[in-house]
Design a protein around this motif. Sequence first.
Motif, PDB file in Angstrom:
ATOM      1  N   ARG A 193       0.826  -1.202   0.000  1.00 21.59           N
ATOM      2  CA  ARG A 193       0.000   0.000   0.000  1.00 21.59           C
ATOM      3  C   ARG A 193       0.865   1.259   0.000  1.00 21.59           C
ATOM      4  NH1 ARG A 193      -3.058  -3.432  -1.213  1.00 21.59           N
ATOM      5  NH2 ARG A 193      -5.106  -3.919  -0.306  1.00 21.59           N
ATOM      6  N   VAL A 196       0.631   6.651   3.962  1.00 14.94           N
ATOM      7  CA  VAL A 196      -0.473   7.565   4.265  1.00 14.94           C
ATOM      8  C   VAL A 196      -0.192   8.969   3.748  1.00 14.94           C
ATOM      9  CG1 VAL A 196      -1.755   8.658   6.147  1.00 14.94           C
ATOM     10  CG2 VAL A 196      -1.237   6.221   6.244  1.00 14.94           C
ATOM     11  N   GLU A 197       1.047   9.403   3.836  1.00 16.63           N
ATOM     12  CA  GLU A 197       1.404  10.768   3.415  1.00 16.63           C
ATOM     13  C   GLU A 197       1.085  11.050   1.949  1.00 16.63           C
ATOM     14  OE1 GLU A 197       3.320   9.699   7.064  1.00 16.63           O
ATOM     15  OE2 GLU A 197       3.366   8.706   5.082  1.00 16.63           O
ATOM     16  N   GLU A 198       1.043   9.991   1.138  1.00 15.42           N
ATOM     17  CA  GLU A 198       0.794  10.182  -0.295  1.00 15.42           C
ATOM     18  C   GLU A 198      -0.673  10.450  -0.604  1.00 15.42           C
ATOM     19  OE1 GLU A 198       2.343   7.560  -3.195  1.00 15.42           O
ATOM     20  OE2 GLU A 198       4.337   7.448  -2.281  1.00 15.42           O
ATOM     21  N   PHE A 199      -1.587  10.058   0.288  1.00 14.26           N
ATOM     22  CA  PHE A 199      -2.998  10.226  -0.040  1.00 14.26           C
ATOM     23  C   PHE A 199      -3.781  11.004   1.019  1.00 14.26           C
ATOM     24  CE2 PHE A 199      -2.738   5.991   2.019  1.00 14.26           C
ATOM     25  CZ  PHE A 199      -3.691   6.117   3.026  1.00 14.26           C
ATOM     26  N   THR A 200      -3.075  11.631   1.963  1.00 11.06           N
ATOM     27  CA  THR A 200      -3.772  12.303   3.057  1.00 11.06           C
ATOM     28  C   THR A 200      -3.275  13.724   3.250  1.00 11.06           C
ATOM     29  OG1 THR A 200      -3.969  10.182   4.200  1.00 11.06           O
ATOM     30  CG2 THR A 200      -4.351  12.166   5.523  1.00 11.06           C
ATOM     31  N   GLU A 201      -4.213  14.621   3.515  1.00  9.36           N
ATOM     32  CA  GLU A 201      -3.888  15.973   3.952  1.00  9.36           C
ATOM     33  C   GLU A 201      -4.709  16.255   5.204  1.00  9.36           C
ATOM     34  OE1 GLU A 201      -4.216  20.636   2.513  1.00  9.36           O
ATOM     35  OE2 GLU A 201      -4.523  19.014   1.064  1.00  9.36           O
ATOM     36  N   ILE A 202      -4.041  16.636   6.270  1.00 10.10           N
ATOM     37  CA  ILE A 202      -4.719  16.942   7.525  1.00 10.10           C
ATOM     38  C   ILE A 202      -4.817  18.452   7.678  1.00 10.10           C
ATOM     39  CG2 ILE A 202      -4.628  16.748  10.052  1.00 10.10           C
ATOM     40  CD1 ILE A 202      -3.135  14.083   9.652  1.00 10.10           C
TER      41      ILE A 202
END
Length: 204
Positions: A193, A196-202
């Motif tokens: 997979r 997370v950093e590639e598909f998430t913006e907080i």
Amino acid sequence: MNDHLRFLDGRASVRQFDCHAILSNDLIREMLEHASYAPSSNNFQPWRVMVVKNKEKQRELRKLSADQPQVETASAVFLLFGDKQAYDLDWWQAFHLEKKVVAKEDVTYRIDRIRRYLALHPEDKEIEGLRLDVGLFAMNLMQVVRAFGYDSVPMRGADFDGIKTYLKVPSDWEPILMLPVGKALQAGYPHVRKPVEEFTEIVE
């Protein structure tokens, strides 16, 4: 909690099944009962399920599924459909009153709210909504299947028109997913997979 997370992370698509493993009708019903606790738009529950556990029929389904062997060797093949007729406000009112989850004096307000929501998102009572609602049900079912010691593989690579004709499925049911279920002979492919950093913006 770590045990629960490891269980959820451990789901994999299994394609090699023990063709002799039996899945009883009672267990199938129990799996589906637990899966039905999945969320759906306004609790319309538009999923419809046909389960095939007859090897002769599974062989025919295999022919209609690009000759994929798991369709024949699975203990059962769950066919998941969506029914647009399920987005019915009369049914919604009767069902929720019967189950006593909506008070009679609140029904008018709740139905008006659903109408306003569907006016904003009419696609949610069409195929787009069915794919979302039945997709949520399907994911729930896959994890329930694992909880009972079985495995599955979600499939779309099939001639669903041919399957509907062969099994005499109601013409207005929309095919969403085929899910062969059985006892694994071989583990599914390992998970790879994106981070997370590639598909998430907080946003803070």
